[in-house]
Design a protein around this motif. Structure first.
Motif, PDB file in Angstrom:
ATOM      1  N   ARG A   1       0.892   4.325  -2.589  1.00  0.00           N
ATOM      2  CA  ARG A   1       0.783   5.729  -2.170  1.00  0.00           C
ATOM      3  C   ARG A   1       1.915   6.568  -2.766  1.00  0.00           C
ATOM      4  O   ARG A   1       1.713   7.719  -3.161  1.00  0.00           O
ATOM      5  CB  ARG A   1       0.838   5.816  -0.639  1.00  0.00           C
ATOM      6  CG  ARG A   1      -0.383   5.261   0.067  1.00  0.00           C
ATOM      7  CD  ARG A   1      -0.274   5.441   1.583  1.00  0.00           C
ATOM      8  NE  ARG A   1      -1.458   4.926   2.240  1.00  0.00           N
ATOM      9  CZ  ARG A   1      -1.519   3.783   2.925  1.00  0.00           C
ATOM     10  NH1 ARG A   1      -0.422   3.033   3.047  1.00  0.00           N
ATOM     11  NH2 ARG A   1      -2.643   3.389   3.486  1.00  0.00           N
TER      12      ARG A   1
ATOM     13  N   LEU B   1       4.281  10.296   4.294  1.00  0.00           N
ATOM     14  CA  LEU B   1       4.417   8.957   3.718  1.00  0.00           C
ATOM     15  C   LEU B   1       5.627   8.241   4.294  1.00  0.00           C
ATOM     16  O   LEU B   1       5.565   7.045   4.606  1.00  0.00           O
ATOM     17  CB  LEU B   1       4.523   9.035   2.194  1.00  0.00           C
ATOM     18  CG  LEU B   1       4.797   7.699   1.488  1.00  0.00           C
ATOM     19  CD1 LEU B   1       3.696   6.679   1.789  1.00  0.00           C
ATOM     20  CD2 LEU B   1       4.929   7.890  -0.019  1.00  0.00           C
TER      21      LEU B   1
ATOM     22  N   SER C   1       5.179   1.116   9.558  1.00  0.00           N
ATOM     23  CA  SER C   1       4.969  -0.286   9.189  1.00  0.00           C
ATOM     24  C   SER C   1       6.228  -1.114   9.425  1.00  0.00           C
ATOM     25  O   SER C   1       6.154  -2.270   9.855  1.00  0.00           O
ATOM     26  CB  SER C   1       4.530  -0.392   7.725  1.00  0.00           C
ATOM     27  OG  SER C   1       3.250   0.195   7.547  1.00  0.00           O
TER      28      SER C   1
ATOM     29  N   LEU D   1       4.700   6.894   7.548  1.00  0.00           N
ATOM     30  CA  LEU D   1       3.871   5.695   7.412  1.00  0.00           C
ATOM     31  C   LEU D   1       4.727   4.470   7.102  1.00  0.00           C
ATOM     32  O   LEU D   1       4.531   3.391   7.677  1.00  0.00           O
ATOM     33  CB  LEU D   1       2.840   5.902   6.309  1.00  0.00           C
ATOM     34  CG  LEU D   1       1.660   6.822   6.616  1.00  0.00           C
ATOM     35  CD1 LEU D   1       0.837   7.069   5.348  1.00  0.00           C
ATOM     36  CD2 LEU D   1       0.771   6.227   7.701  1.00  0.00           C
ATOM     37  N   ILE D   2       5.669   4.631   6.176  1.00  0.00           N
ATOM     38  CA  ILE D   2       6.553   3.518   5.829  1.00  0.00           C
ATOM     39  C   ILE D   2       7.318   3.057   7.064  1.00  0.00           C
ATOM     40  O   ILE D   2       7.382   1.866   7.376  1.00  0.00           O
ATOM     41  CB  ILE D   2       7.523   3.927   4.704  1.00  0.00           C
ATOM     42  CG1 ILE D   2       6.759   4.135   3.388  1.00  0.00           C
ATOM     43  CG2 ILE D   2       8.623   2.874   4.524  1.00  0.00           C
ATOM     44  CD1 ILE D   2       7.590   4.763   2.287  1.00  0.00           C
TER      45      ILE D   2
ATOM     46  N   ARG E   1       0.831  -1.212   0.000  1.00  0.00           N
ATOM     47  CA  ARG E   1       0.000   0.000   0.000  1.00  0.00           C
ATOM     48  C   ARG E   1       0.863   1.259   0.000  1.00  0.00           C
ATOM     49  O   ARG E   1       0.536   2.254  -0.653  1.00  0.00           O
ATOM     50  CB  ARG E   1      -0.942  -0.021   1.205  1.00  0.00           C
ATOM     51  CG  ARG E   1      -2.035  -1.077   1.109  1.00  0.00           C
ATOM     52  CD  ARG E   1      -3.072  -0.928   2.210  1.00  0.00           C
ATOM     53  NE  ARG E   1      -2.545  -1.247   3.535  1.00  0.00           N
ATOM     54  CZ  ARG E   1      -2.502  -2.476   4.044  1.00  0.00           C
ATOM     55  NH1 ARG E   1      -2.934  -3.512   3.328  1.00  0.00           N
ATOM     56  NH2 ARG E   1      -2.038  -2.682   5.277  1.00  0.00           N
ATOM     57  N   HIS E   2       1.967   1.222   0.726  1.00  0.00           N
ATOM     58  CA  HIS E   2       2.850   2.390   0.744  1.00  0.00           C
ATOM     59  C   HIS E   2       3.460   2.643  -0.637  1.00  0.00           C
ATOM     60  O   HIS E   2       3.618   3.802  -1.052  1.00  0.00           O
ATOM     61  CB  HIS E   2       3.956   2.200   1.777  1.00  0.00           C
ATOM     62  CG  HIS E   2       3.456   2.144   3.185  1.00  0.00           C
ATOM     63  ND1 HIS E   2       2.394   2.901   3.633  1.00  0.00           N
ATOM     64  CD2 HIS E   2       3.869   1.405   4.255  1.00  0.00           C
ATOM     65  CE1 HIS E   2       2.178   2.638   4.910  1.00  0.00           C
ATOM     66  NE2 HIS E   2       3.052   1.736   5.304  1.00  0.00           N
TER      67      HIS E   2
END
Length: 456
Positions: free
Chosen positions: A181, A241, A248, A244-245, A177-178
């Motif tokens: 994105r 972003l 995870s 977010l990476i 998903r990343h």
């Protein structure tokens, strides 16, 4: 060389970033990107007839051969507050008569912003490659351990059985998903910044937009609909972003570090002599890559918050918020690259101890599949009655240190309805994996929610 920053430390720097990302954002690279932007601007204006063609060539030639006096550049930047005027002065002197046309109609932030966008483009390419490598390692783990049973845990306690391949596929799905994105974000971030003093391009009369478009074409960037030098959502999005990476990556690192605990012993980081060693305890093999990833994620999260503050620009040019980006953008990219490097190292050589996974799965003597018995019994007795019967059996199993099968086999209300053979099947953890393996196949096949997996 003495340094202050963690990233630039001769001791810790190599653990927190990678050489390629460092080369994208180091001070020399920034100067080169600023010069590249100035040269591209001169080329654009020469093509449009705004400055003499020989001036554009002269500026480009000077840029190719000039060696900047870095001490002078440092000293004058300290005085001015920004490096562009000192860069322009040195480059203009080197270009001779052509230097008269350098920086025509531009302002400092035009050059610095566009230079940063060029750096971000290269950095996103690097992050994309690293994501691909890390995802590849996770794919191999998911395939190899598609059917490797282990305990699924909720609230740090046994919940239901899963497979290690399922866990790896869950980690993989987030990175998928990343990467999506990242691709979606590029058009919003990789945009030229050229708008003049207040953003209206007034110094170039009615030709400002033409110059902006030609500059963008030369640099292979998009053209904005309107000036963005005081509207910083694009840069802020890029760092969000990255956060977010890293979030995870920190999740999988945290899982892995707990699984490495002596009491669990289900995985180990790749073996390298002395990696994770203690200075006093010879038996130690600490989760070093996991620790570095988790630390990097926390640091990048702080930069993500900083970038939200940096969005609040006053009027048409801010008094301070822009400066926050000078730290947040390069450091966030550097730390994310480092986290991805550590994750790839960790995952590509991860030692998976299947026998310990199985032993831990069996440690509760069948209690981990109590739900399976309850759901099999529910159609016969009703769900609540089934729950109460199995719950009572679980309590007796814990009190007597018997297996769930042994207790329920001696419980007439359960054994009479299910039979011993069926009860034995229900209390075997590997018989209660649900759709875990099919979900792994969907992730590996590239299927998204609501779409069929590619079975080719």
């Amino acid at each position: 060389m003495n340094t202050l920053s963690l990233i630039d430390s001769p001791f810790f720097g190599a653990s927190f970033t990678d050489p390629e990302m460092r080369s994208i954002f180091d001070s020399g690279a920034f100067i080169r990107r600023c010069v590249e932007t100035e040269v591209a601007l001169a080329r654009a204006q020469a093509r449009l007839g705004m400055i003499p063609a020989e001036a554009g060539l002269g500026i480009a030639n000077a840029a190719n051969h000039h060696q900047f006096d870095l001490e002078r550049l440092r000293r004058e930047t300290e005085i001015v507050g920004y490096p562009i005027l000192p860069i322009v002065e040195q480059l203009a002197d080197a270009a001779g008569q052509a230097g008269r046309y350098l920086h025509w109609g531009a302002t400092t932030q035009d050059i610095m912003d566009t230079a940063t966008v060029l750096q971000v483009r290269a950095a996103l390419d690097r992050i994309d490659r690293q994501l691909t490598e890390t995802m590849g390692a996770l794919r191999e783990l998911a395939k190899a351990h598609r059917a490797t049973p282990m305990a699924g845990r909720t609230h740090l306690q046994h919940a239901l059985p899963i497979t290690f391949g399922y866990k790896a596929a869950v980690w993989l799905s987030a990175l998928e998903r990343h990467r999506e994105r990242l691709a979606q974000m590029r058009p919003r971030v990789l945009v030229v910044q050229f708008s003049g003093a207040s953003g209206t391009l007034a110094s170039l009369d009615d030709r400002g937009l033409a110059v902006q478009e030609e500059l963008a074409r030369i640099l292979e960037l998009a053209t904005p609909a309107i000036t963005w030098h005081s509207s910083r959502d694009g840069m802020a999005e890029a760092v969000q972003l990255l956060a977010l990476i890293c979030g995870s990556l920190a999740k999988l690192a945290f899982d892995t570090s707990i699984m490495m605990a002596t009491e669990l012993g289900e995985v180990s980081e790749p073996y390298v002599r002395h990696r994770g060693a203690s200075s006093t305890m010879p038996q130690k093999r600490n989760p070093i890559s996991c620790e570095l990833i988790i630390a990097a994620a926390k640091l990048v999260r702080q930069h993500a918050g900083l970038m939200l503050d940096a969005m609040v620009h006053d009027f048409e040019r801010a008094t301070g918020p822009w400066h926050l980006e000078w730290a947040a953008v390069p450091e966030a990219f550097a730390l994310t690259a480092g986290a991805l490097s550590q994750a790839h190292f960790l995952l590509s050589g991860l030692e998976v101890h299947q026998e310990r996974m199985r032993a831990n799965l069996d440690v509760s003597r069948g209690l981990i599949v109590a739900e399976a018995v309850m759901m099999a019994l529910a159609p016969i007795t009703g769900r609540q009655t089934a729950h109460d019967l199995v719950y009572a059996g679980c309590c007796r199993a814990l009190e007597t240190e018997q297996s769930l099968f042994e207790v329920l086999a001696g419980t007439p209300e359960v054994a009479a309805h299910l039979g011993l053979k069926r009860l034995h099947e229900l209390t075997e953890p590997t018989n209660y994996l649900g759709s875990a393996q099919e979900m792994i196949d969907r992730v590996l096949g590239g299927a998204k929610a609501g779409q069929p997996a590619d079975r080719a």
